[in-house]
Design a protein around this motif. Sequence first.
Motif, short mmCIF file in Angstrom:
data_model
loop_
_atom_site.label_atom_id
_atom_site.label_comp_id
_atom_site.label_asym_id
_atom_site.label_seq_id
_atom_site.Cartn_x
_atom_site.Cartn_y
_atom_site.Cartn_z
N HIS A 52 34.26 45.92 45.08
CA HIS A 52 35.72 45.92 44.93
C HIS A 52 36.34 44.64 45.46
O HIS A 52 37.23 44.06 44.84
N GLY A 53 35.85 44.17 46.60
CA GLY A 53 36.35 42.91 47.17
C GLY A 53 36.07 41.74 46.24
O GLY A 53 36.92 40.87 46.04
N LEU A 54 34.88 41.72 45.65
CA LEU A 54 34.53 40.68 44.68
C LEU A 54 35.44 40.77 43.46
O LEU A 54 35.94 39.76 42.97
N TYR A 55 35.67 41.97 43.00
CA TYR A 55 36.53 42.19 41.82
C TYR A 55 37.95 41.65 42.08
O TYR A 55 38.51 40.95 41.24
N LEU A 56 38.50 41.98 43.24
CA LEU A 56 39.85 41.50 43.56
C LEU A 56 39.89 39.97 43.60
O LEU A 56 40.86 39.35 43.14
N GLU A 57 38.83 39.35 44.11
CA GLU A 57 38.78 37.89 44.14
C GLU A 57 38.70 37.31 42.73
O GLU A 57 39.25 36.24 42.46
N THR A 58 38.02 38.02 41.81
CA THR A 58 37.98 37.53 40.41
C THR A 58 39.36 37.61 39.78
O THR A 58 39.71 36.74 38.98
N LEU A 59 40.12 38.61 40.13
CA LEU A 59 41.49 38.72 39.60
C LEU A 59 42.34 37.55 40.11
O LEU A 59 43.12 36.96 39.35
N LYS A 60 42.18 37.22 41.38
CA LYS A 60 42.91 36.07 41.94
C LYS A 60 42.48 34.78 41.26
O LYS A 60 43.31 33.92 40.95
N GLN A 61 41.19 34.64 41.01
CA GLN A 61 40.66 33.45 40.33
C GLN A 61 41.25 33.34 38.92
O GLN A 61 41.66 32.26 38.49
N TYR A 62 41.31 34.46 38.22
CA TYR A 62 41.88 34.48 36.87
C TYR A 62 43.35 34.05 36.90
O TYR A 62 43.78 33.25 36.07
N ARG A 63 44.08 34.56 37.87
CA ARG A 63 45.50 34.18 37.99
C ARG A 63 45.65 32.70 38.28
O ARG A 63 46.54 32.05 37.74
N ARG A 64 44.78 32.16 39.12
CA ARG A 64 44.84 30.72 39.42
C ARG A 64 44.61 29.90 38.15
O ARG A 64 45.35 28.95 37.87
N HIS A 65 43.61 30.27 37.37
CA HIS A 65 43.32 29.55 36.12
C HIS A 65 44.49 29.67 35.14
O HIS A 65 44.92 28.68 34.55
N SER A 66 44.98 30.89 34.97
CA SER A 66 46.08 31.13 34.01
C SER A 66 47.35 30.41 34.45
O SER A 66 48.04 29.81 33.63
N SER A 67 47.66 30.51 35.72
CA SER A 67 48.86 29.86 36.24
C SER A 67 48.77 28.34 36.09
O SER A 67 49.73 27.68 35.71
N GLY A 68 47.59 27.81 36.35
CA GLY A 68 47.40 26.37 36.22
C GLY A 68 47.64 25.89 34.80
O GLY A 68 48.29 24.87 34.57
N LYS A 69 47.14 26.66 33.85
CA LYS A 69 47.32 26.31 32.43
C LYS A 69 48.80 26.35 32.06
O LYS A 69 49.31 25.48 31.36
#
Length: 193
Positions: A52-69
Amino acid sequence: MARTKNFVESEVLDSALNLFWQKGYHATSIQDLVNHLGINRASIYDTWGDKHGLYLETLKQYRRHSSGKFLEKLRSEKTAKEIIKDFLADIVQDSSEDDLKKGCYLSNSATELAYCDEKVNTMFTDNRIKMEGVLNELIKEGQEAGEFSSKHTSESYARFIFNTAGGLRLLAKGEISKQEMAEVVEVAISALH
């Protein structure tokens, strides 16, 4: 003495994100992650606590990529109308190139978990509020420049565009052509006039 990590966290997060995106949270086991990521269970637990902790970090990573774009588009010299049209057109383009029809990672997560996972729900809601806020500012700018109608509030239009973006990502999970999705974008942009 603490062990050193033999992996780059951001690369492992990207790889985990792709696996969760393809299979979903519940269908992805710890063993699937071990096999896919090429790291052992202890490394997963030591770094992220649990699945679950790993999953939450992947969601944060996705948001970082999307926000950057999206931020790249905001920093351009384009008009508000062009930025919003490009934002929606990018969803059409990305979706039409995705043979796996994965949709939006954050929306998929919300669909699967938001009703029972407060952290996922909070992350999804926070993303919606921030995205609508950015779109609201763009639409205000467009209204002031005469590009968009003032028939509705900028907040209403922002919510409409955000909802359209989510709808496009959902449609892309099924059978729909790039042209049909592009037509949705044209209608959405014309609704702002």
